[in-house]
Design an enzyme around this catalytic site. Structure first.
Site, short mmCIF file in Angstrom:
data_model
loop_
_atom_site.label_atom_id
_atom_site.label_comp_id
_atom_site.label_asym_id
_atom_site.label_seq_id
_atom_site.Cartn_x
_atom_site.Cartn_y
_atom_site.Cartn_z
N HIS A 298 8.30 -3.04 15.01
CA HIS A 298 9.12 -3.87 15.90
C HIS A 298 8.32 -4.52 17.04
CE1 HIS A 298 12.56 -2.87 13.67
NE2 HIS A 298 12.98 -1.82 14.33
N HIS B 90 18.99 -6.43 16.30
CA HIS B 90 19.09 -5.00 16.02
C HIS B 90 20.35 -4.40 16.67
CE1 HIS B 90 17.73 -0.98 15.01
NE2 HIS B 90 16.56 -1.42 14.59
N GLU C 216 20.40 -5.99 9.47
CA GLU C 216 19.41 -6.83 10.14
C GLU C 216 18.81 -7.86 9.18
OE1 GLU C 216 16.61 -4.03 12.24
OE2 GLU C 216 17.93 -2.61 11.21
#
Length: 375
Positions: A121, A192, A331
């Site tokens: 991420h 997210h 997502e």
């Protein structure tokens, strides 16, 4: 399925709004605030410019009662000690990159490693931890910008990015994003948000999920794609028809066991439309339905396996402790570790090109009560 309008909306029963003053402060010398966007029917979204995190989504159930369908926190302080991905807009690269490195044009780029040996991420201080420049365009639209500096977290190129949150008249949260770089680089953005369509009431195991995908990209024991494209037919990963999230979640499948549930990328079917419906989530109890539309080739489905009720990390709004599988994430994104798998859809961005994408979470109502929880 039908929509709730102003005339149908009750004057009370709405959850408590987040307090703006509890979100105001400074991080890295930049001002942080809470922003509210809404439509005339009452759908409301609240987001902070710290990590571009969506902290509240208010939508009606089949009786017109508004509920908060996004997990989040009551204050900036709580968010800082909470789950860093909760509600965040993820960049510069969503999901994992193996061994924290990739090669581009013959040069190897080492990245920060924040998930064991891997990069996750956007790294140690990816977008989840950055303050975006915010502009409230109108009552229904919030625009956020962030420049990823050349070399930040190891990536090449100054990457100018923009994400816009818009609440449409059709009860949609529309997330539009774009980016440009002055050097060749890789980019993969996603949202997210943790969803629970029932609101602050139990887990998501009896939510019914449909995903328009015939294959997944299976992962190894460190949650990195093996490179295989594996059909879902006849497995616990088959959501081509509506299925309860909890119906097969505890089956003895290596992919489920090592993740303690679902945490996998789905290979979405090719679509003719630029923005097309790829999944649907429905809560039989409240009647709330959420359709997911996107431009992305993949969809990461995460069933909230690592929520554990830990304090302060999982202490959410109104003091509720978010426990295992109390929320899930859908997502839309490019496949994880794409830079290291040439046969995956490319995430390469060259100078002069513009990376664009869109995610739409469209909320509606199934008015027929049902107690269906499985096939």
């Amino acid at each position: 399925m039908s929509r709730i309008g102003v005339a149908d909306r009750p004057a009370t029963d709405a959850p408590q709004p987040l307090l703006r003053e509890r979100w105001q402060g400074h991080i890295d010398g930049k001002p942080v605030d809470l922003f509210t966007i809404a439509n005339a029917a009452g759908m409301t979204v609240r987001a902070t410019n710290w990590g571009a995190k969506i902290m509240q989504i208010l939508v009606p159930d089949r009786h017109g009662r508004f509920g908060d369908v996004a997990l989040g926190y009551d204050s900036l302080g709580d968010a800082q000690t909470g789950q860093p991905s909760m509600g965040a807009f993820i960049g510069r690269y969503a999901n994992r990159i193996a061994a924290g490195q990739f090669c581009l044009d013959g040069q190897r780029y080492p990245l920060s490693r924040n998930d064991g040996p891997h990069h996750l991420h956007g790294g140690t201080k990816g977008s989840r931890f950055r303050v975006f420049d915010a502009e409230q365009v109108d009552g229904a639209t919030l625009r956020l910008r962030y420049r990823y500096a050349d070399g930040e977290e190891g990536y090449p190129g100054n990457l100018d990015s923009e994400v816009e949150y818009h609440v449409s008249a059709a009860n949609e949260l529309v997330i539009s994003y774009s980016a440009q770089s002055d050097r060749s680089t890789v980019v993969n953005f996603t949202s997210h948000v943790f969803f629970n369509l029932r609101g602050d009431d139990g887990d998501i195991l009896d939510h019914r999920l449909t995903i328009h995908a015939d294959a997944i990209t299976p992962v190894d024991g460190t949650m990195l794609p093996t490179g295989e494209i594996r059909p879902v037919r006849g497995t616990a990963f088959d959501f081509t028809v509506p299925m309860g999230v909890g119906t097969r979640i505890d089956e003895d499948d290596t992919q489920l066991v090592q993740a303690d549930g679902y945490d996998i990328n789905y290979v979405l079917r090719p679509r003719n439309e630029a923005v097309a419906a790829v999944a649907r989530l429905a809560d039989p109890q409240s009647g709330r339905v959420m359709d997911i539309l996107t431009t992305a080739p993949g969809l990461q489905f995460y069933s909230g396996n690592r929520l554990s009720g830990a304090v302060p990390r999982d202490r959410g709004k109104s003091g509720r402790l978010y426990g295992r599988r109390d929320g899930l994430c859908l997502e839309p994104q490019h496949f994880p570790d794409s830079p290291n798998h040439p046969h995956f859809p490319s995430t390469l961005l060259r100078p002069g090109q513009r990376y664009t994408g869109r995610i739409v979470y469209r909320f509606g109502i199934d008015r027929a009560p049902t107690d269906r929880t499985g096939a």
